[in-house]
Write a protein that holds these residues in place. Sequence first.
Motif, short mmCIF file in Angstrom:
data_model
loop_
_atom_site.label_atom_id
_atom_site.label_comp_id
_atom_site.label_asym_id
_atom_site.label_seq_id
_atom_site.Cartn_x
_atom_site.Cartn_y
_atom_site.Cartn_z
N TYR A 1 31.12 27.63 12.89
CA TYR A 1 31.11 28.90 13.63
C TYR A 1 30.03 29.80 13.05
CZ TYR A 1 35.70 27.04 14.81
OH TYR A 1 36.73 26.22 15.19
N THR A 2 29.25 30.44 13.92
CA THR A 2 28.15 31.30 13.50
C THR A 2 28.38 32.73 13.99
OG1 THR A 2 26.62 29.42 13.62
CG2 THR A 2 25.65 31.64 13.55
N VAL B 1 34.48 40.28 9.81
CA VAL B 1 34.09 39.45 10.95
C VAL B 1 35.36 39.00 11.67
CG1 VAL B 1 33.04 37.25 11.66
CG2 VAL B 1 31.99 38.63 9.85
N ASN B 2 35.40 39.23 12.99
CA ASN B 2 36.52 38.74 13.80
C ASN B 2 36.32 37.26 14.07
OD1 ASN B 2 37.72 41.32 14.01
ND2 ASN B 2 36.37 41.84 15.73
N ALA B 3 37.17 36.45 13.48
CA ALA B 3 37.04 34.99 13.60
C ALA B 3 38.35 34.42 14.11
CB ALA B 3 36.67 34.38 12.25
N THR B 4 38.44 34.25 15.44
CA THR B 4 39.68 33.76 16.05
C THR B 4 39.99 32.32 15.66
OG1 THR B 4 38.46 33.14 18.04
CG2 THR B 4 39.47 35.33 18.00
N ALA B 5 38.98 31.61 15.15
CA ALA B 5 39.23 30.22 14.72
C ALA B 5 40.12 30.15 13.50
CB ALA B 5 37.90 29.53 14.43
N LEU B 6 40.26 31.27 12.80
CA LEU B 6 41.05 31.27 11.56
C LEU B 6 42.52 31.53 11.89
CD1 LEU B 6 38.59 33.24 9.24
CD2 LEU B 6 38.84 30.75 9.55
N ASN C 1 46.04 25.19 5.61
CA ASN C 1 45.84 23.77 5.35
C ASN C 1 44.39 23.31 5.22
OD1 ASN C 1 48.73 22.72 5.70
ND2 ASN C 1 48.41 23.82 7.63
N ASP C 2 43.46 23.95 5.92
CA ASP C 2 42.11 23.40 6.00
C ASP C 2 41.15 24.08 5.01
OD1 ASP C 2 43.16 21.91 8.04
OD2 ASP C 2 42.40 23.21 9.63
N LEU C 3 40.08 23.35 4.71
CA LEU C 3 39.05 23.88 3.82
C LEU C 3 38.07 24.72 4.63
CD1 LEU C 3 37.68 23.94 1.03
CD2 LEU C 3 36.45 21.86 1.69
N ILE C 4 37.87 25.98 4.19
CA ILE C 4 36.97 26.90 4.88
C ILE C 4 35.81 27.21 3.94
CG2 ILE C 4 36.75 29.14 6.00
CD1 ILE C 4 39.83 29.05 6.40
N LEU C 5 34.61 26.84 4.36
CA LEU C 5 33.41 27.09 3.56
C LEU C 5 32.57 28.16 4.26
CD1 LEU C 5 32.36 23.41 2.69
CD2 LEU C 5 33.73 25.00 1.31
N GLY C 6 32.11 29.19 3.50
CA GLY C 6 31.30 30.26 4.06
C GLY C 6 29.91 30.29 3.45
N TYR C 7 28.91 30.56 4.29
CA TYR C 7 27.52 30.64 3.83
C TYR C 7 26.84 31.83 4.51
CZ TYR C 7 28.51 25.79 2.52
OH TYR C 7 29.08 24.65 2.00
N ILE D 1 32.22 26.83 8.01
CA ILE D 1 32.49 25.42 8.27
C ILE D 1 33.98 25.19 7.97
CG2 ILE D 1 31.97 23.03 7.67
CD1 ILE D 1 29.23 23.92 6.75
N VAL D 2 34.71 24.77 8.99
CA VAL D 2 36.15 24.52 8.83
C VAL D 2 36.36 23.00 8.86
CG1 VAL D 2 38.46 24.87 9.78
CG2 VAL D 2 36.74 26.70 9.93
N ILE D 3 36.86 22.45 7.73
CA ILE D 3 37.08 21.01 7.59
C ILE D 3 38.58 20.77 7.62
CG2 ILE D 3 36.65 18.97 6.18
CD1 ILE D 3 34.34 20.54 4.89
N GLU D 4 39.01 20.08 8.64
CA GLU D 4 40.44 19.81 8.79
C GLU D 4 40.92 18.89 7.68
OE1 GLU D 4 43.55 17.85 12.05
OE2 GLU D 4 41.42 18.13 12.54
N SER D 5 42.06 19.21 7.11
CA SER D 5 42.61 18.40 6.03
C SER D 5 43.25 17.15 6.59
CB SER D 5 43.65 19.21 5.25
OG SER D 5 44.29 18.39 4.29
N ASN D 6 43.04 16.01 5.91
CA ASN D 6 43.67 14.76 6.29
C ASN D 6 44.95 14.51 5.53
OD1 ASN D 6 41.66 14.01 8.13
ND2 ASN D 6 40.36 13.25 6.47
N SER D 7 45.30 15.43 4.65
CA SER D 7 46.49 15.27 3.82
C SER D 7 47.71 15.81 4.55
CB SER D 7 46.32 16.02 2.50
OG SER D 7 47.52 16.00 1.75
N THR D 8 48.86 15.19 4.28
CA THR D 8 50.11 15.68 4.86
C THR D 8 50.70 16.80 4.02
OG1 THR D 8 51.34 13.98 3.64
CG2 THR D 8 50.66 13.44 5.87
N THR D 9 50.07 17.05 2.88
CA THR D 9 50.54 18.12 2.01
C THR D 9 49.94 19.43 2.47
OG1 THR D 9 50.55 16.56 0.18
CG2 THR D 9 50.74 18.89 -0.37
N SER D 10 50.76 20.45 2.60
CA SER D 10 50.26 21.73 3.09
C SER D 10 49.76 22.59 1.94
CB SER D 10 51.38 22.46 3.84
OG SER D 10 52.46 22.72 2.97
#
Length: 235
Positions: free
Chosen positions: A100-101, A114-119, A126-132, A193-202
């Motif tokens: 998302y940009t 920043v209004n980020a509806t994806a969050l 659960n997911d990894l959120i990377l900001g640049y 960058i939102v990377i969906e987690s593949n783990s079942t652990t929250s």
Amino acid sequence: MKTTTNFIKCAILIFAISFTSCSKDGDIGPIGPQGEQGIQGEQGEQGPAGEDGEALGVPGPQGEQGEQGETGPAGEDGTDGTNGTNGEDGEDGNANVDTYTYDLSSESGATITVNATALSQEVIDNDLILGYLLKNGNTYTPIPAPIYAFGLGDNSDIAVEISLNRYWMFFYEVGTENLKPVTAGQLDELKLIVIESNSTTSGKSSKANTLSNLKSAGVDTNDYYAVMDYYGLAY
């Protein structure tokens, strides 16, 4: 004359006795031998055909079922087909990664929201959120950052806070808790960058697993281009 009369009486008496003796039944004699079979008589004319029982709704009795025949011998196995050619390996997909940009060129102040509806809450948990942060049109710097160089002698510490549908950035003087405002034009854009987690652990462990997997693959998450290249995403 008298003699003649007596003679006639005697004759009549004798005839009567003879008749009576002859009319008396004697013992039945033995059965004689069977005579030869007579000649067969001519065949009579064929009678009219009888009515059809099935047509009258009265079917005849069903005949007995015949015995089952013996099972025939098994056929020979067919020849195995030729193995098909292996298909080419597909390219690694990126269905579990989204980017998302957000334009920051007109933003200013010590706090930028920043209004980020994806969050969504699920993503945050659960997911990894990377900001640049992009500056000068070609340099992406990961945030939060202990020292962010806006220019020669112009550095800031950047802190980040993520909440439901919000991405907050706080700018401080280096090594202090004093807020330091930025002016419009100092920032170009924010890239998430939102990377969906593949783990079942929250929660934290899910994000930690994703980071660990990236590290094992030799990906430095501080390097924006390395992350994008790993997932096959356009800059």
